[in-house]
Design an enzyme around this catalytic site. Structure first.
Site, PDB file in Angstrom:
ATOM      1  N   LYS A   1      48.462 -72.213 -11.981  1.00 11.91           N
ATOM      2  CA  LYS A   1      49.500 -71.241 -12.344  1.00 11.91           C
ATOM      3  C   LYS A   1      50.896 -71.860 -12.265  1.00 11.91           C
ATOM      4  O   LYS A   1      51.692 -71.739 -13.190  1.00 11.91           O
ATOM      5  CB  LYS A   1      49.430 -70.011 -11.416  1.00 11.91           C
ATOM      6  CG  LYS A   1      48.075 -69.320 -11.399  1.00 11.91           C
ATOM      7  CD  LYS A   1      48.040 -68.133 -10.448  1.00 11.91           C
ATOM      8  CE  LYS A   1      48.252 -68.486  -8.981  1.00 11.91           C
ATOM      9  NZ  LYS A   1      47.156 -69.288  -8.388  1.00 11.91           N
TER      10      LYS A   1
ATOM     11  N   ARG B   1      49.014 -59.504  -6.654  1.00 13.49           N
ATOM     12  CA  ARG B   1      47.798 -59.995  -6.025  1.00 13.49           C
ATOM     13  C   ARG B   1      46.934 -58.871  -5.478  1.00 13.49           C
ATOM     14  O   ARG B   1      45.856 -59.143  -4.945  1.00 13.49           O
ATOM     15  CB  ARG B   1      48.169 -60.908  -4.844  1.00 13.49           C
ATOM     16  CG  ARG B   1      48.125 -62.403  -5.133  1.00 13.49           C
ATOM     17  CD  ARG B   1      48.617 -63.102  -3.873  1.00 13.49           C
ATOM     18  NE  ARG B   1      48.153 -64.443  -3.682  1.00 13.49           N
ATOM     19  CZ  ARG B   1      48.823 -65.540  -4.063  1.00 13.49           C
ATOM     20  NH1 ARG B   1      49.932 -65.452  -4.742  1.00 13.49           N
ATOM     21  NH2 ARG B   1      48.355 -66.725  -3.758  1.00 13.49           N
TER      22      ARG B   1
ATOM     23  N   ARG C   1      47.066 -81.702  -3.720  1.00  9.19           N
ATOM     24  CA  ARG C   1      48.353 -81.266  -4.291  1.00  9.19           C
ATOM     25  C   ARG C   1      49.544 -81.754  -3.462  1.00  9.19           C
ATOM     26  O   ARG C   1      49.539 -81.692  -2.246  1.00  9.19           O
ATOM     27  CB  ARG C   1      48.359 -79.732  -4.338  1.00  9.19           C
ATOM     28  CG  ARG C   1      49.721 -79.124  -4.612  1.00  9.19           C
ATOM     29  CD  ARG C   1      49.624 -77.720  -5.106  1.00  9.19           C
ATOM     30  NE  ARG C   1      49.122 -76.762  -4.133  1.00  9.19           N
ATOM     31  CZ  ARG C   1      48.901 -75.479  -4.423  1.00  9.19           C
ATOM     32  NH1 ARG C   1      49.094 -75.017  -5.645  1.00  9.19           N
ATOM     33  NH2 ARG C   1      48.449 -74.671  -3.489  1.00  9.19           N
TER      34      ARG C   1
ATOM     35  N   ARG D   1      51.974 -78.785   1.389  1.00 11.05           N
ATOM     36  CA  ARG D   1      52.060 -77.474   2.041  1.00 11.05           C
ATOM     37  C   ARG D   1      51.150 -77.404   3.262  1.00 11.05           C
ATOM     38  O   ARG D   1      50.016 -77.874   3.218  1.00 11.05           O
ATOM     39  CB  ARG D   1      51.657 -76.384   1.046  1.00 11.05           C
ATOM     40  CG  ARG D   1      52.763 -76.084   0.047  1.00 11.05           C
ATOM     41  CD  ARG D   1      52.299 -75.244  -1.106  1.00 11.05           C
ATOM     42  NE  ARG D   1      51.444 -74.114  -0.736  1.00 11.05           N
ATOM     43  CZ  ARG D   1      50.956 -73.244  -1.611  1.00 11.05           C
ATOM     44  NH1 ARG D   1      51.232 -73.374  -2.901  1.00 11.05           N
ATOM     45  NH2 ARG D   1      50.202 -72.259  -1.221  1.00 11.05           N
TER      46      ARG D   1
ATOM     47  N   ARG E   1      41.910 -68.230   1.457  1.00 10.67           N
ATOM     48  CA  ARG E   1      42.701 -67.808   0.293  1.00 10.67           C
ATOM     49  C   ARG E   1      41.805 -67.463  -0.876  1.00 10.67           C
ATOM     50  O   ARG E   1      42.075 -66.510  -1.620  1.00 10.67           O
ATOM     51  CB  ARG E   1      43.700 -68.920  -0.076  1.00 10.67           C
ATOM     52  CG  ARG E   1      44.867 -68.981   0.928  1.00 10.67           C
ATOM     53  CD  ARG E   1      45.548 -70.322   0.989  1.00 10.67           C
ATOM     54  NE  ARG E   1      46.116 -70.735  -0.270  1.00 10.67           N
ATOM     55  CZ  ARG E   1      46.455 -72.001  -0.553  1.00 10.67           C
ATOM     56  NH1 ARG E   1      46.278 -72.962   0.349  1.00 10.67           N
ATOM     57  NH2 ARG E   1      46.966 -72.292  -1.709  1.00 10.67           N
TER      58      ARG E   1
HETATM   59  P1  ADP Z   1      48.353 -72.775  -8.433  1.00  8.12           P
HETATM   60  O1  ADP Z   1      49.829 -72.537  -8.672  1.00  8.12           O
HETATM   61  O2  ADP Z   1      47.490 -71.914  -9.314  1.00  8.12           O
HETATM   62  O3  ADP Z   1      47.964 -72.646  -6.992  1.00  8.12           O
HETATM   63  P2  ADP Z   1      48.943 -75.572  -9.138  1.00  8.12           P
HETATM   64  O4  ADP Z   1      49.587 -75.436 -10.481  1.00  8.12           O
HETATM   65  O5  ADP Z   1      49.809 -75.879  -7.994  1.00  8.12           O
HETATM   66  O6  ADP Z   1      48.020 -74.270  -8.849  1.00  8.12           O
HETATM   67  O7  ADP Z   1      47.804 -76.699  -9.290  1.00  8.12           O
HETATM   68  C1  ADP Z   1      47.065 -77.145  -8.145  1.00  8.12           C
HETATM   69  C2  ADP Z   1      46.903 -78.659  -8.189  1.00  8.12           C
HETATM   70  O8  ADP Z   1      46.040 -79.016  -9.270  1.00  8.12           O
HETATM   71  C3  ADP Z   1      48.212 -79.410  -8.428  1.00  8.12           C
HETATM   72  O9  ADP Z   1      48.177 -80.609  -7.642  1.00  8.12           O
HETATM   73  C4  ADP Z   1      48.202 -79.740  -9.908  1.00  8.12           C
HETATM   74  O10 ADP Z   1      48.888 -80.965 -10.192  1.00  8.12           O
HETATM   75  C5  ADP Z   1      46.707 -79.844 -10.236  1.00  8.12           C
HETATM   76  N1  ADP Z   1      46.379 -79.281 -11.551  1.00  8.12           N
HETATM   77  C6  ADP Z   1      46.918 -78.191 -12.156  1.00  8.12           C
HETATM   78  N2  ADP Z   1      46.334 -77.967 -13.364  1.00  8.12           N
HETATM   79  C7  ADP Z   1      45.389 -78.934 -13.511  1.00  8.12           C
HETATM   80  C8  ADP Z   1      44.436 -79.249 -14.557  1.00  8.12           C
HETATM   81  N3  ADP Z   1      44.352 -78.506 -15.674  1.00  8.12           N
HETATM   82  N4  ADP Z   1      43.633 -80.312 -14.361  1.00  8.12           N
HETATM   83  C9  ADP Z   1      43.722 -81.069 -13.229  1.00  8.12           C
HETATM   84  N5  ADP Z   1      44.586 -80.827 -12.212  1.00  8.12           N
HETATM   85  C10 ADP Z   1      45.419 -79.780 -12.349  1.00  8.12           C
HETATM   86  P1  ADP Z   2      48.415 -70.394  -4.335  1.00 12.39           P
HETATM   87  O1  ADP Z   2      48.639 -70.011  -5.758  1.00 12.39           O
HETATM   88  O2  ADP Z   2      48.160 -71.837  -4.145  1.00 12.39           O
HETATM   89  O3  ADP Z   2      47.406 -69.538  -3.642  1.00 12.39           O
HETATM   90  P2  ADP Z   2      51.033 -69.274  -3.533  1.00 12.39           P
HETATM   91  O4  ADP Z   2      52.144 -70.235  -3.419  1.00 12.39           O
HETATM   92  O5  ADP Z   2      51.030 -68.334  -4.693  1.00 12.39           O
HETATM   93  O6  ADP Z   2      49.696 -70.116  -3.449  1.00 12.39           O
HETATM   94  O7  ADP Z   2      50.952 -68.381  -2.206  1.00 12.39           O
HETATM   95  C1  ADP Z   2      50.956 -68.970  -0.921  1.00 12.39           C
HETATM   96  C2  ADP Z   2      50.791 -67.882   0.128  1.00 12.39           C
HETATM   97  O8  ADP Z   2      51.922 -66.981   0.073  1.00 12.39           O
HETATM   98  C3  ADP Z   2      49.571 -66.970  -0.052  1.00 12.39           C
HETATM   99  O9  ADP Z   2      48.405 -67.523   0.537  1.00 12.39           O
HETATM  100  C4  ADP Z   2      50.043 -65.687   0.647  1.00 12.39           C
HETATM  101  O10 ADP Z   2      49.989 -65.834   2.061  1.00 12.39           O
HETATM  102  C5  ADP Z   2      51.503 -65.632   0.266  1.00 12.39           C
HETATM  103  N1  ADP Z   2      51.742 -64.877  -0.991  1.00 12.39           N
HETATM  104  C6  ADP Z   2      52.247 -65.385  -2.156  1.00 12.39           C
HETATM  105  N2  ADP Z   2      52.330 -64.433  -3.100  1.00 12.39           N
HETATM  106  C7  ADP Z   2      51.856 -63.283  -2.523  1.00 12.39           C
HETATM  107  C8  ADP Z   2      51.657 -61.950  -2.986  1.00 12.39           C
HETATM  108  N3  ADP Z   2      51.956 -61.597  -4.254  1.00 12.39           N
HETATM  109  N4  ADP Z   2      51.151 -61.044  -2.106  1.00 12.39           N
HETATM  110  C9  ADP Z   2      50.851 -61.378  -0.848  1.00 12.39           C
HETATM  111  N5  ADP Z   2      50.987 -62.612  -0.353  1.00 12.39           N
HETATM  112  C10 ADP Z   2      51.495 -63.572  -1.173  1.00 12.39           C
END
Ligand code: ADP
Ligand code: ADP
Ligand code: ZN
Length: 216
Positions: A13, A87, A126, A160, A171
């Protein structure tokens, strides 16, 4: 245009939101980023959220919806990319109200469909640039020049505290229990489009752009 990117942790995302920002002038609204900034700044919200985030659980609906409302007020005319919000069903309801109050509406809910087994590897690999936030991965997206950020030339990177295997499992369970159930709500409104999140980063962007351009 206002869109939601929906998918479990590590689905891509944030990666896709930042590419759409660069290419389309839309603005990424990531509640995760907002909460991490609050934790770093030691605000009352940050103090409340820190332990919850470290455990991989969800921060309260009221807190995140307030953050989203504030940020939307600063957007002007730009389109919003909601990343990591809503969420829960309660957040989805709040978002409808928050958008309506500002004369906005949702155009697409884009679900990044991924294979759960790949997510742990994505998340534990990541890292981001400490200066500009550009995202990287140990195996899938290393900087072009070792230890140098492609975007800003910075040499410092960070990981992180919640990107460890144990927290990722929590998660993912939170996603399955509380977030996946909001898809049918949007499905009933004809808003959901699915994209293969296991494809290359650039291919995923192409698929999303096809949706935004009405080609898919
Ligand atoms: P999210 O915001 O949904 O938690 P991220 O965009 O941070 O996910 O992506 C998680 C990890 O996977 C990052 O280290 C990113 O560089 C990698 N990543 C994202 N999209 C892809 C993909 N299509 N193929 C391989 N690795 C990816
Ligand atoms: P990822 O996409 O890798 O799960 P985020 O950066 O979106 O991570 O979120 C990290 C943490 O922040 C989540 O595990 C949760 O604790 C909190 N968080 C983020 N967005 C929300 C939301 N919309 N509602 C509740 N908790 C949230
Ligand atoms: Zn950088």
């Amino acid at each position: 245009m206002n869109i939601i990117l929906l998918g479990p942790p590590g689905a891509g995302k944030g990666t896709q939101a930042s590419r759409l920002e660069n290419e389309r002038g839309m603005v990424q609204l990531s509640t995760g980023d907002m909460l991490r900034a609050a934790v770093k700044a030691g605000t009352p919200v940050g103090l409340q959220a820190k332990a919850v985030m470290e455990a991989g659980e969800l921060v309260s609906d009221a807190i995140v919806s307030a953050l989203i409302g504030e940020r939307l007020d600063q957007l002007g005319e730009a389109g919003a990319i909601f990343d990591g919000y809503p969420r829960t069903a309660a957040q989805a309801e709040s978002l409808d109200q928050i958008l309506a109050e500002r004369g906005r509406s949702l155009d697409h809910v884009i679900e990044l469909v991924v294979d759960e087994d790949a997510l742990v590897e994505r998340i534990t690999g990541r890292f981001t640039c400490a200066s500009c936030g550009q995202g990287y991965h140990d195996a899938f997206k290393l900087p072009a020049v070792a230890d140098t950020c492609d975007a800003c030339g910075g040499h410092e990177f960070k990981r992180r505290p919640d990107d460890n295997e144990e927290t990722v499992r929590t998660r993912m369970a939170e996603y399955r229990a509380k977030t996946a159930p909001i898809l049918p709500i949007y499905e009933a409104r004809g808003l959901v489009k699915r994209v293969d999140g296991m494809a290359d980063i650039a291919h995923v962007t192409d698929a999303i752009e096809a949706i935004l351009d009405g080609r898919a």
